[in-house]
Design an enzyme around this catalytic site. Structure first.
Site, short mmCIF file in Angstrom:
data_model
loop_
_atom_site.label_atom_id
_atom_site.label_comp_id
_atom_site.label_asym_id
_atom_site.label_seq_id
_atom_site.Cartn_x
_atom_site.Cartn_y
_atom_site.Cartn_z
CG ASP B 9 -1.68 1.25 1.44
OD1 ASP B 9 -1.66 2.13 0.55
OD2 ASP B 9 -2.35 1.37 2.50
CE LYS B 72 -1.56 7.07 -3.32
NZ LYS B 72 -2.08 6.24 -2.21
CD GLU B 173 -4.87 3.66 -2.14
OE1 GLU B 173 -5.69 4.45 -1.62
OE2 GLU B 173 -3.76 4.02 -2.53
CG ASP B 195 -9.19 4.57 0.83
OD1 ASP B 195 -8.56 5.22 1.69
OD2 ASP B 195 -8.63 3.91 -0.06
#
Lengths: 173, 629
Positions: B9, B72, B173, B195
């Site tokens: 992850d 990211k 994810e 999420d």
């Protein structure tokens, strides 16, 4: 893990694009949403590239190709509007595949056809009814719509409009 | 076992690695400090060494210009994008433009692409796994936010390759989380995965069957995450400081980083306590040479007000996802929370209220994604177990047509893999080549979408417009990655398709990166190097009876000799002793301001160049022509 032979995969990969979505998913034309899903799941288990990753390159490529058409078929048949457009296309042109975007758009188109009528007489009475609505003459509009409906009894668009007008009439009272 | 495949992850703030060994239980592999998550931060030290993880994160306060965090947020973005401009305003490290309008990060006179930075984090995770299981690892499933576009997915895949990993799959994810939740339980449920990560928000609605996980819809916001919650506290602190002292701490990179750390710690503190006192002694030195301190108390309800609009924004996205799945909250059997920020009581309460049920308590929001990735990785290398993922594409795939418009080819939430082909005719008679622009996004206006690539295609026989046809095939594979192939349906020729623009690294650049392999020079954290310990951040409980709670969440051993930031605990947040590297700011001038203006300018120019050229493709009107094959 799928236990299909490479021959089976190869055979289906070749003809996947030449089957109707119903044939490909092995379902009846009146298949319900639940059964459609079951069929899609079951075929995905067999042909999904992930289920066949140990096969040689060519067979995996075949699975990929089949999977893509399976997804397309599932996408069209699970959506009532797209399915309607597809069924209409099957009947009219016999084409076995439909663009997803096309299916969505042609539904919008048939929606407007529905409202304009499909016979010269029904079209004419609809136009009159619409004019009446613009002029605020609801009783005459209702009459003209009823005439349109005698020429084209099954037209749901007409029926919806008629109902709308009746509601408005009641509200006016 | 030679075939160990891990799940990673790769988070905005923290990363986590997990492994499912021989169909046994899934385990999260902890780093050398015993921590299950590792900060996605890369520090470039003066001696040329590079460190990754929580020690690197501690470096931010000393040396913000050479410590790269939240990469990211930038990966797979164009340099002219909104997000890059935002990052330039707040990041102390230098963000510059590379080839293909890509983004490069300049540290210590060296330029790095974003995939290289992320590769350093991935390599660290790979090494953590190798150290834990004492075996080499070469294969991985890497997760990305469901709402990531193709550029971001490709760049993440590149990062994996640079890190020496064979990327088995780029997995969404929320899908991973659902897999970890439902795998092997024989459930038949409809669930929502909420999420909220450090930088992104995703919601996915899934139908979980015995062995099939079907994503019904996914929606998201790549501009919303836990960092935004921190920013709200940071703004409150900074504004309060300006009001009191007349100095803007945002203009001092060191002070700014201290505020950032304090804001994050305060946010976490509010998960535990009703009230948190933030104290940063010596936050900066004013022009008068006097050092200033910052003190502020924040209550949970104050925090709630600060972030209320952000929380509400997530539910707008949830509405959309439910609508796309044709479901209402009543149809859902479970709610799975993912991401550190979902530990916040304010989020949990709001989520329970919105979905009219309590979220599942047995899911660890920091680890569940990596665990799902590990399960999927295992199922992709072992032949004896199957759990199918039927995922969807999150964004409309579009093609640019005349008039600056973008026609949808594949709608969002269409299952993948999928392929659609369309026939186009050139805009003019005897035109010799066409430019095809491929977009992802929900706008009919081309420029409001993300440009994935631009192709020049000349492999057709020029002639009358009405007689010329170009077939374009759009494919989204099981990774969610887009391929576009143009060909002349008559000659079958497709060789002259050429990508003239893509945000990613070119093949030559990739080769160069792989040969130089600068990411390999990362110092592993196998031996906790106490020199890097951050003595700067002193966290004391307000009263000593009320001790360190914050890290209980992170499964941390308080006595462990990890870097301090990982073990932040509070009631009171205090950022202490000025560091030797810290100097008094020379002026109130914002060092970022100048750079920002120039970049904005070039950004606009680039955009014009990209989008303002007249389109030379037209959708052929005849539906007969658009039929496939």
């Amino acid at each position: 893990m799928s236990d299909l032979s490479e021959l089976e995969i190869d055979a289906l990969a070749k003809i996947a694009g030449e089957l109707s979505y119903y044939q490909l998913l092995q379902v009846e034309p009146d298949v319900s949403g639940g059964d459609l899903k079951k069929a899609y799941y079951s075929l995905s288990r067999s042909y999904h590239p992930d289920a066949n990753r140990n096969l040689p390159e060519k067979a995996r490529e075949g699975c990929h190709r089949i999977s893509k058409v399976l997804t397309e078929a599932y996408c069209v048949l699970r959506d009532p509007r797209k399915r309607k457009a597809y069924d209409a296309q099957l009947e009219e042109t016999g084409d076995l595949r439909i663009q997803l975007a096309e299916a969505a758009a042609s539904h919008a188109k048939s929606e407007s056809v529905r409202r304009t009528g499909s016979t010269p007489q029904s079209k004419q009475f609809l136009l009159k009814a619409e004019e009446d609505v613009r002029n605020g003459n609801l009783p005459s509009a209702v009459q003209n719509l009823q005439m349109a409906l005698t020429f084209e009894p099954g037209n749901t668009g007409f029926n919806e409009m008629l109902e709308e007008l009746r509601k408005r009439q009641q509200a006016d009272k | 076992m030679a075939n160990q495949a891990i799940g990673i992850d790769l988070g905005t703030s923290n990363s986590c690695v997990s492994l499912m060994r021989d169909s046994a239980a899934v385990e999260v592999l902890s780093n050398a400090f015993g921590e299950n998550t590792t900060a996605s931060v890369v520090a470039f030290h003066e001696d040329g060494s590079i460190t990754v993880g929580n020690a690197a994160k501690a470096n931010i306060i000393h040396d913000p210009a050479h410590t790269v965090s939240s990469a990211k947020r930038l990966i797979g973005r164009y340099h002219f994008s909104e997000e890059v401009r935002k990052a330039q305003a707040i990041c102390a490290y230098e963000i510059m433009e590379g080839s293909n309008h890509g983004v490069r990060i300049k540290v210590r006179d060296e330029e790095f692409s974003l995939p290289e930075i992320s590769a350093m984090v991935l390599r660290e995770m790979k090494q953590i796994a190798e150290a834990r299981i004492n075996e080499k690892v070469t294969k991985a499933v890497i997760t990305v936010p469901a709402y990531f576009n193709d550029n971001q997915r490709q760049a993440t895949k590149d990062a994996g390759q640079i890190a020496g990993l064979e990327v088995l799959r780029i997995l969404n994810e929320p899908t991973a989380a659902a897999l970890a939740y439902g795998f092997g339980k024989g459930l038949e449920q409809k669930v929502a995965v909420y999420d909220l990560g450090g930088g992104t928000f995703d919601i996915s609605i899934l139908e979980i069957g015995k062995d099939i996980f079907e994503v019904l819809s996914t929606c998201g916001d790549t501009f919303l995450g836990g960092d935004d919650f921190d920013d709200r506290i940071l703004d409150m602190l900074a504004d309060g400081f300006v009001a009191k002292e007349g100095i803007n701490p945002r203009n001092d990179p060191f002070a700014f980083e201290k505020l950032k750390v304090a804001a994050e710690a305060a946010k976490k503190g509010l998960s535990v306590d009703e009230e948190v006192e933030i104290r940063i002694p010596d936050v900066l030195v004013g022009e008068d040479g006097e050092t200033r301190s910052l003190e502020h108390t924040i209550t949970r309800s104050q925090f709630g007000e600060l972030v209320q609009d952000l929380v509400q924004r997530t539910f707008k996205v949830c509405d959309e996802a439910l609508q796309q799945a044709n479901l209402t909250v009543r149809d859902l059997d479970g709610i799975i929370l993912v991401g550190g920020p979902t530990r916040l009581p304010i989020i949990r309460e709001a989520v329970s209220q919105y979905f009219q049920q309590e979220p599942k308590a047995d899911v660890d929001p920091d680890e569940v994604v990596a665990m799902g990735a590990a399960i999927h990785a295992a199922s992709l290398v072992n032949s004896d177990q199957d759990a199918f993922l039927l995922d969807v594409t999150p964004l409309d795939l579009r093609i640019g047509v005349a008039g600056g418009l973008a026609e949808p080819i594949i709608e969002r939430n269409t299952p993948v893999p999928i392929e659609q082909s369309r026939n186009f005719s050139p805009f003019k008679d005897h035109q010799e080549s066409v430019t095809l622009k491929v977009y992802q996004g929900d706008s009919r206006q081309a420029e409001h979408n993300e440009l994935l690539g631009q192709f020049e295609f000349s492999g057709f026989t020029p002639g009358l417009r009405s007689k010329t046809s170009i077939e374009v095939r759009f494919e989204i594979n099981a990774d969610g990655i887009v391929n576009v192939i143009a060909r002349d349906p008559v000659s079958g020729q497709q060789a002259s398709t050429e990508i003239t623009l893509s945000s990613g690294l070119s093949e030559a650049e990739m080769d160069d990166i792989l040969t130089r392999d600068r990411t390999a020079s990362v110092k592993t954290a196998a031996n906790p190097d106490d020199d890097s310990q951050d003595d700067d951040l002193v966290i004391e409980p307000k009263d000593s009876t009320d001790t360190l709670e914050l890290v209980a969440d992170d499964d941390l051993d308080e006595d462990d000799a990890g870097p301090a930031i990982g073990r932040v605990a509070l009631k009171t947040v205090a950022v202490g002793q000025p560091t030797p590297v810290m100097t008094a700011p020379g002026s109130d001038e914002d060092p970022n301001a100048a750079a920002e203006t120039t970049d904005t300018d070039t950004g606009t120019e680039t955009r014009d160049q990209l989008f303002d050229r007249s389109e030379d493709v037209d959708l052929s009107g005849d539906p007969e022509d658009t039929q496939q094959e």
